[in-house]
Write an enzyme that holds these catalytic residues in place. Structure first.
Site, PDB file in Angstrom:
ATOM      1  N   HIS A 248       0.789  -1.234   0.000  1.00  0.00           N
ATOM      2  CA  HIS A 248       0.000   0.000   0.000  1.00  0.00           C
ATOM      3  C   HIS A 248       0.823   1.286   0.000  1.00  0.00           C
ATOM      4  O   HIS A 248       0.274   2.371  -0.107  1.00  0.00           O
ATOM      5  CB  HIS A 248      -0.958   0.021   1.201  1.00  0.00           C
ATOM      6  CG  HIS A 248      -0.266   0.283   2.504  1.00  0.00           C
ATOM      7  ND1 HIS A 248       0.431  -0.683   3.161  1.00  0.00           N
ATOM      8  CD2 HIS A 248      -0.154   1.407   3.240  1.00  0.00           C
ATOM      9  CE1 HIS A 248       0.939  -0.173   4.266  1.00  0.00           C
ATOM     10  NE2 HIS A 248       0.611   1.093   4.350  1.00  0.00           N
TER      11      HIS A 248
HETATM   12  C1  UD1 Z   1      -2.209   5.156   6.217  1.00  0.00           C
HETATM   13  C2  UD1 Z   1      -0.892   5.583   6.883  1.00  0.00           C
HETATM   14  C3  UD1 Z   1       0.127   4.448   6.752  1.00  0.00           C
HETATM   15  C4  UD1 Z   1      -0.433   3.136   7.253  1.00  0.00           C
HETATM   16  C5  UD1 Z   1      -1.736   2.842   6.522  1.00  0.00           C
HETATM   17  C6  UD1 Z   1      -2.361   1.548   6.953  1.00  0.00           C
HETATM   18  C7  UD1 Z   1      -0.359   7.982   6.760  1.00  0.00           C
HETATM   19  C8  UD1 Z   1       0.529   8.975   6.146  1.00  0.00           C
HETATM   20  N1  UD1 Z   1      -0.322   6.744   6.227  1.00  0.00           N
HETATM   21  O1  UD1 Z   1      -1.940   5.019   4.829  1.00  0.00           O
HETATM   22  O2  UD1 Z   1       1.261   4.785   7.511  1.00  0.00           O
HETATM   23  O3  UD1 Z   1       0.500   2.119   7.031  1.00  0.00           O
HETATM   24  O4  UD1 Z   1      -2.632   3.918   6.767  1.00  0.00           O
HETATM   25  O5  UD1 Z   1      -3.443   1.224   6.138  1.00  0.00           O
HETATM   26  O6  UD1 Z   1      -1.062   8.283   7.691  1.00  0.00           O
HETATM   27  N2  UD1 Z   1      -9.269   4.886   1.933  1.00  0.00           N
HETATM   28  C9  UD1 Z   1     -10.490   4.303   1.766  1.00  0.00           C
HETATM   29  N3  UD1 Z   1     -11.123   3.844   2.893  1.00  0.00           N
HETATM   30  C10 UD1 Z   1     -10.589   3.976   4.128  1.00  0.00           C
HETATM   31  C11 UD1 Z   1      -9.340   4.586   4.259  1.00  0.00           C
HETATM   32  C12 UD1 Z   1      -8.680   5.029   3.138  1.00  0.00           C
HETATM   33  O7  UD1 Z   1     -11.006   4.152   0.688  1.00  0.00           O
HETATM   34  O8  UD1 Z   1     -11.225   3.568   5.113  1.00  0.00           O
HETATM   35  C13 UD1 Z   1      -8.572   5.401   0.751  1.00  0.00           C
HETATM   36  C14 UD1 Z   1      -8.485   6.916   0.848  1.00  0.00           C
HETATM   37  O9  UD1 Z   1      -9.575   7.528   0.329  1.00  0.00           O
HETATM   38  C15 UD1 Z   1      -7.210   7.204   0.125  1.00  0.00           C
HETATM   39  C16 UD1 Z   1      -6.375   5.971   0.329  1.00  0.00           C
HETATM   40  O10 UD1 Z   1      -7.238   4.934   0.750  1.00  0.00           O
HETATM   41  O11 UD1 Z   1      -7.455   7.346  -1.244  1.00  0.00           O
HETATM   42  C17 UD1 Z   1      -5.287   6.210   1.326  1.00  0.00           C
HETATM   43  O12 UD1 Z   1      -5.763   6.444   2.637  1.00  0.00           O
HETATM   44  P1  UD1 Z   1      -4.897   7.271   3.724  1.00  0.00           P
HETATM   45  O13 UD1 Z   1      -5.522   7.210   5.048  1.00  0.00           O
HETATM   46  O14 UD1 Z   1      -4.604   8.614   3.172  1.00  0.00           O
HETATM   47  O15 UD1 Z   1      -3.508   6.551   3.780  1.00  0.00           O
HETATM   48  P2  UD1 Z   1      -3.116   5.010   3.759  1.00  0.00           P
HETATM   49  O16 UD1 Z   1      -2.485   4.726   2.444  1.00  0.00           O
HETATM   50  O17 UD1 Z   1      -4.204   4.124   4.232  1.00  0.00           O
END
Ligand code: UD1
Length: 381
Positions: free
Chosen positions: A223
């Protein structure tokens, strides 16, 4: 007379103000780390623990399932922040927390890990003069391109209590000039949760559900933006996964970010059955059941590097560095970067039974929450 005195003292004690501890969690790995701590802190009568969910992860597969499985209490406070750029996300969580802290007036805030929610809470507490404790302090990848590295550095800088998971983390903090009296080596909190739930994980049922055989498959998670945001990098990894799936079945629970990129870059053809089984994000119990029965794990997650070390399962990490070096020096982890030739070489070594066995790091024993609580009792009561 004597009885009356005891009664008076008891009454006085009851009336003494409770210490309000705000526990902040917002993303998947946070929930795993906060769960044992809330349980342990709640055993202390004079502590009032308030759980605040920042809303960074909001899907049921990324959030709700963890609360249910890990039996975490319903958050007293939930902030609606949702997706957005890093700054947007951090800003929205900060605004939400500031409002809540103004009403709650916590005596201490506890943050865990290194996600954007961790940073947001650290910044708000420092601006509001609320003492801050950071659990998993001192980890450093020394790679500032990683958003988490910035989050770690800033959070540690602003913390009053720094609870470290390994000896190297303490050394990193000292090198940065952090006062040694603020640093406490308490061990790895993730392992508390793992120890507790491993027995309950029902590996047989999970293997059956996915049609897998014990030690007959590879678990892959992916991820990090550095691996999935660029087509050339993701395609290179996808090709290696397809090769691996030629000799070992692969299960690949896909993070929402990765699912989006696979679709956008039209890379779906690399992840097809029977070799590769792609699934939605899975919960904690299924994850640990799969890790513990896998032949190997290929990942870019911080948590999985630690869990495989504890379970002595070979782990190949698709990153150029790690903030968790003990997993590679004494555990079962190898940092392979995006060098897929090296990845495949190590994969063959594992299949041939020639991979090293690994040892357990100090204080990865399931008692970290107890050690932290003991210190906080001494400091706050
Ligand atoms: C975040 C953390 C990372 C951790 C990871 C675990 C930061 C900088 N990164 O990354 O350290 O390892 O979580 O999963 O805080 N999304 C969904 N549904 C959700 C959550 C996210 O669809 O419930 C999508 C968001 O819309 C976005 C993407 O996933 O497009 C990334 O989500 P985000 O929380 O920004 O960061 P992660 O990549 O999950």
């Amino acid at each position: 007379m004597k009885d009356l005195t005891i009664k008076t003292i008891k009454k006085k004690n009851e009336n003494r103000k409770k210490i309000t501890i705000a526990c902040i969690a917002g993303a998947r790995p946070n929930f795993i780390k906060i769960a044992p701590l809330i349980k342990e802190l709640s055993k202390v009568k004079r502590f009032r623990t308030i759980l605040i969910h920042t809303g960074q992860h909001y899907d049921s597969a990324m959030s709700d399932i963890f609360f249910k499985e890990l039996n975490i209490k319903k958050p007293e406070i939930s902030i609606i922040s949702g997706p957005g750029s890093h700054s947007e996300q951090t800003g929205k969580i900060m605004t939400g927390l500031e409002k809540e802290f103004t009403e709650l007036k916590p005596d201490l805030a506890i943050v865990v890990g290194d996600v954007n929610s961790t940073l947001s809470a650290a910044l708000v507490t420092s601006k509001m003069n609320i003492p801050l404790a950071h659990v998993e302090a001192g980890l450093r990848s020394y790679d500032r391109n990683m958003p988490e590295e910035i989050n770690r550095i800033v959070t540690d800088r602003l913390s009053n209590y720094l609870f470290t998971p390994s000896r190297d983390a303490g050394r990193n903090l000292l090198k940065e000039g952090i006062d040694k009296n603020k640093i406490y080596f308490t061990g790895n909190i993730m392992i508390d949760t793992l120890v507790k739930f491993l027995k309950k994980s029902g590996t047989g049922t999970v293997l059956k559900k996915y049609g897998l055989k014990k030690k007959g498959f590879c678990l892959i998670t992916l991820h990090r933006p550095s691996n999935v945001d660029e087509k050339t990098v993701l395609e290179k990894i996808a090709k290696a996964i397809r090769k691996i799936s030629g000799s070992t079945k692969v299960i690949f629970p896909v993070h929402p970010r990765t699912a989006l990129k696979i679709k956008d870059f039209h890379l779906g053809q690399y992840f097809t059955p029977p070799g590769v089984l792609m699934t939605e994000p899975i919960g904690y119990i299924e994850t640990i059941a799969l890790i513990s029965t896998a032949k190997l794990v290929i990942t870019d997650s911080g948590g999985l590097q630690e869990e495989t070390t504890y379970l002595k399962v070979p782990c190949l990490t698709l990153r150029e560095n790690t903030e968790r070096p003990v997993t590679a020096t004494i555990g079962t982890n190898t940092i392979v970067g995006t060098n897929t030739v090296f990845l495949l070489k190590k994969f063959k070594e594992i299949l041939a039974g020639k991979y090293r066995k690994g040892k357990l790091p100090e204080y990865w024993d399931g008692k970290t929450a107890q050690r932290i609580t003991k210190i906080l009792k001494k400091k706050l009561l």
